[in-house]
Design an enzyme around this catalytic site. Structure first.
Site, short mmCIF file in Angstrom:
data_model
loop_
_atom_site.label_atom_id
_atom_site.label_comp_id
_atom_site.label_asym_id
_atom_site.label_seq_id
_atom_site.Cartn_x
_atom_site.Cartn_y
_atom_site.Cartn_z
N CYS A 238 0.87 -1.18 0.00
CA CYS A 238 0.00 0.00 0.00
C CYS A 238 0.92 1.23 0.00
O CYS A 238 0.94 2.01 0.96
CB CYS A 238 -0.96 0.01 1.17
SG CYS A 238 -2.05 -1.41 1.16
N PRO A 241 1.14 7.45 -2.55
CA PRO A 241 2.08 7.99 -3.56
C PRO A 241 3.55 7.85 -3.19
O PRO A 241 4.40 8.22 -3.99
CB PRO A 241 1.68 9.47 -3.64
CG PRO A 241 1.15 9.78 -2.28
CD PRO A 241 0.47 8.52 -1.81
N GLY A 242 3.87 7.33 -2.00
CA GLY A 242 5.22 6.83 -1.85
C GLY A 242 6.19 7.54 -0.94
O GLY A 242 7.38 7.28 -1.02
N LYS A 244 6.78 6.93 2.06
CA LYS A 244 7.47 5.92 2.87
C LYS A 244 8.40 5.08 2.00
O LYS A 244 9.46 4.65 2.45
CB LYS A 244 6.45 5.07 3.63
CG LYS A 244 5.62 5.93 4.57
CD LYS A 244 4.52 5.17 5.26
CE LYS A 244 3.63 6.12 6.05
NZ LYS A 244 2.71 6.93 5.21
N ASP A 259 1.01 -1.29 -4.88
CA ASP A 259 -0.24 -0.57 -4.62
C ASP A 259 -1.24 -0.95 -5.70
O ASP A 259 -0.87 -1.24 -6.84
CB ASP A 259 -0.01 0.95 -4.62
CG ASP A 259 -1.13 1.70 -3.90
OD1 ASP A 259 -0.93 2.11 -2.74
OD2 ASP A 259 -2.23 1.85 -4.51
N ASP A 285 -3.35 -5.93 -6.64
CA ASP A 285 -4.10 -6.07 -5.40
C ASP A 285 -3.29 -6.95 -4.45
O ASP A 285 -3.06 -8.13 -4.74
CB ASP A 285 -5.46 -6.71 -5.73
CG ASP A 285 -6.34 -6.82 -4.50
OD1 ASP A 285 -5.81 -6.77 -3.36
OD2 ASP A 285 -7.56 -6.97 -4.66
N CYS A 354 -3.43 6.16 9.35
CA CYS A 354 -3.53 7.57 9.74
C CYS A 354 -4.94 7.83 10.28
O CYS A 354 -5.65 8.71 9.82
CB CYS A 354 -3.19 8.50 8.58
SG CYS A 354 -4.16 8.23 7.10
C1 LIG Z 1 -2.67 5.26 3.27
S1 LIG Z 1 -2.49 5.07 1.58
C2 LIG Z 1 -0.79 4.74 1.40
C3 LIG Z 1 0.12 5.96 1.54
C4 LIG Z 1 1.57 5.62 1.22
N1 LIG Z 1 2.08 4.53 2.01
C5 LIG Z 1 2.49 6.81 1.39
O1 LIG Z 1 3.21 6.90 2.37
O2 LIG Z 1 2.51 7.65 0.50
C6 LIG Z 1 -3.21 3.51 1.31
C7 LIG Z 1 -2.97 2.93 -0.07
O3 LIG Z 1 -3.50 1.59 -0.09
C8 LIG Z 1 -3.81 1.29 -1.43
N2 LIG Z 1 -4.62 0.06 -1.43
C9 LIG Z 1 -5.89 -0.09 -1.01
N3 LIG Z 1 -6.28 -1.38 -1.14
C10 LIG Z 1 -5.22 -2.07 -1.62
C11 LIG Z 1 -4.99 -3.43 -1.98
N4 LIG Z 1 -5.96 -4.35 -1.84
N5 LIG Z 1 -3.79 -3.77 -2.48
C12 LIG Z 1 -2.82 -2.84 -2.64
N6 LIG Z 1 -2.97 -1.54 -2.33
C13 LIG Z 1 -4.16 -1.15 -1.82
C14 LIG Z 1 -4.48 2.56 -1.92
O4 LIG Z 1 -4.44 2.64 -3.33
C15 LIG Z 1 -3.63 3.65 -1.23
O5 LIG Z 1 -2.65 4.15 -2.11
#
Ligand SMILES: C[S@@+](CC[C@H](N)C(=O)[O-])C[C@H]1O[C@@H](n2cnc3c(N)ncnc32)[C@H](O)[C@@H]1O
Length: 422
Positions: A238, A241-242, A244, A259, A285, A354
């Site tokens: 997940c 936009p990255g 982390k 993601d 996924d 968050c």
């Molecule tokens: C909280 S955000 C991540 C923020 C990111 N880690 C950052 O620091 O920029 C949660 C992310 O989970 C992704 N997401 C949701 N369900 C998912 C899945 N089943 N598999 C992979 N990614 C998923 C969403 O697209 C979203 O980008």
């Protein structure tokens, strides 16, 4: 001919309507092809966005100030124009005559609102004559579905302190790639840099050379908690936009970023290019992905209610009602179980959200430990954190009112878990 200063305000009033009356998320309304900011100059765009965000943080006070002057509710467009004008005068220091003239002009040219210019003019002149109209009003409250459980857990004073932070425009936090100093930036105890005043990010020294990236100081703690080492095989699940992913890649670890959202991953590609860091990016996924090998460490920044980021996303209370939380909690649990299966024996998982809600944090940790009794929690030993932020189970709870005197922090929960060695 438009009165000077109406362009950004007009777009802001339309955007307020999208959020407040149509339930749209502000980011979607801003990015839509027919967004009212699309035809604007960069400076008007920035101004319109700032006006919308500030108004959304103060709708409750604006409505209370306007109530005595409105015998019946005006059409949505006019009400939003009045709200924006009140907030601009009360919070933003907008000169009253300029704000009033612009709003009268906007309403004159609005769709079937031209007959209401007299009302707008009269009401706003009365508000303008009131010195500091918000001074006796408490900060805007969180919506009840969120406020109630927080009052129950932390009490009214803490919730009021959180709301006071949420009423302010958040500071700009940067994560340095390596040690870097930026004029005007303050080094926070945890290693992030904070810039108090509003600035154009791309004009800051080190932007083009990728010496840092924008990331809230709370968000930056999750990757630090994982403590990736050079050469380790690390998964950012997940990831988009990255922010982390960039932190993990900067340690010299071999990072895979996964993601489900390709558009969000496009921003990760841009961020990697700007910072000169590398990671393998996979759009898939996570619940169905089979990597074919195991990782030393996994960071799971799971999708959540985002209630810890209300100060950055003040539209959230108007577009959400909390009904999606149970579904999110179930998805987080499924992702945690999946992430644990990607780890080598003795590997570590940092889970974070968050969110301010215990279901997505403290309770999620308790439930994970009940499903996987062999896991151990490794309490954080991060530089700069207050030991009081560590929960009885060894998680890290960040509340927006922490560091309130220097601008607060986004709300997060995170925990580091270790799988048994083989
Ligand atoms: C909280 S955000 C991540 C923020 C990111 N880690 C950052 O620091 O920029 C949660 C992310 O989970 C992704 N997401 C949701 N369900 C998912 C899945 N089943 N598999 C992979 N990614 C998923 C969403 O697209 C979203 O980008």
């Amino acid at each position: 001919m438009a009165v000077d200063g109406t362009t950004a305000r007009n777009a802001a009033v339309t955007l307020l309507g999208a959020v407040l009356d149509e339930g749209a998320q502000l980011s979607q309304a801003l990015d839509a092809p027919d967004s009212p900011i699309a035809p604007l100059s960069p400076s008007d765009r920035a101004r319109a966005q700032r006006l919308v965000l500030t108004t959304l943080r103060h709708i409750e006070q604006a409505d209370r100030v306007l109530a005595p002057y409105l015998r019946k509710s005006p059409p949505d467009f006019v009400r939003n124009a009045l709200r924006l004008a009140v907030v601009e005068m009360a919070v933003d220091g907008g000169a009253a005559h300029g704000v009033v003239n612009a709003m009268v002009d906007i309403v004159r040219h609005g769709n079937r609102t031209g007959h209401m210019t007299g009302l707008v003019n009269a009401v706003l002149r009365k508000v303008a004559a009131t010195p500091d109209p918000f001074v006796k009003l408490p900060p805007q409250r969180m919506p009840q579905w969120l406020r109630q459980p927080l009052v129950h857990r932390w009490g009214r004073d803490v919730v009021a302190a959180i709301e006071a932070v949420q009423a302010q425009a958040p500071p700009l936090d940067l994560t340095p790639k390596t040690s870097v100093e930026i004029e005007g930036a303050v080094a926070l105890p945890t290693g992030s840099l904070r810039i108090g005043q509003s600035v154009q990010v791309s004009a800051l020294p080190g932007f083009a050379t990728g010496d840092w990236w924008v990331q809230d100081a709370g968000a930056a703690m999750a990757a630090r908690l994982l403590d990736a080492q050079k050469g380790e095989v690390v998964l950012d699940l997940c990831a988009a936009p990255g922010g982390k992913t960039l932190q993990l890649a900067a340690t010299g670890a071999k990072v895979t970023a996964v993601d489900i959202s390709s558009p969000r991953l496009a921003r990760l590609h841009e961020n990697l290019a700007r910072t000169g860091l590398t990671a393998s990016i996979i759009a898939t996924d996570a619940l169905h992905w089979e990597p074919g090998y195991l990782f030393d460490a996994v960071l799971l920044d799971a999708p959540c209610s985002a209630t810890g980021t209300l100060r950055r996303h003040p539209d959230l209370p108007f577009s959400k009602d909390g009904s999606d939380v149970p579904q999110l909690v179930a998805l987080q649990a499924a992702l945690i179980d999946r992430a644990l299966g990607f780890l080598k024996p003795g590997g570590r998982l940092v889970f974070c959200t968050c969110s301010l809600l215990a279901e997505e944090g403290e309770d999620q940790l308790t439930a994970t430990l009940a499903r996987h009794p062999a896991l151990t929690v490794e309490p954080p030993t991060l530089q700069g954190i207050d030991p009081a932020w560590i929960t009885p189970d060894g998680g890290l709870r960040l509340r927006p009112d922490y560091w309130a005197d220097i601008g607060g922090i986004d709300g997060f929960f995170m925990a580091r878990l270790r799988t048994p060695a083989a």
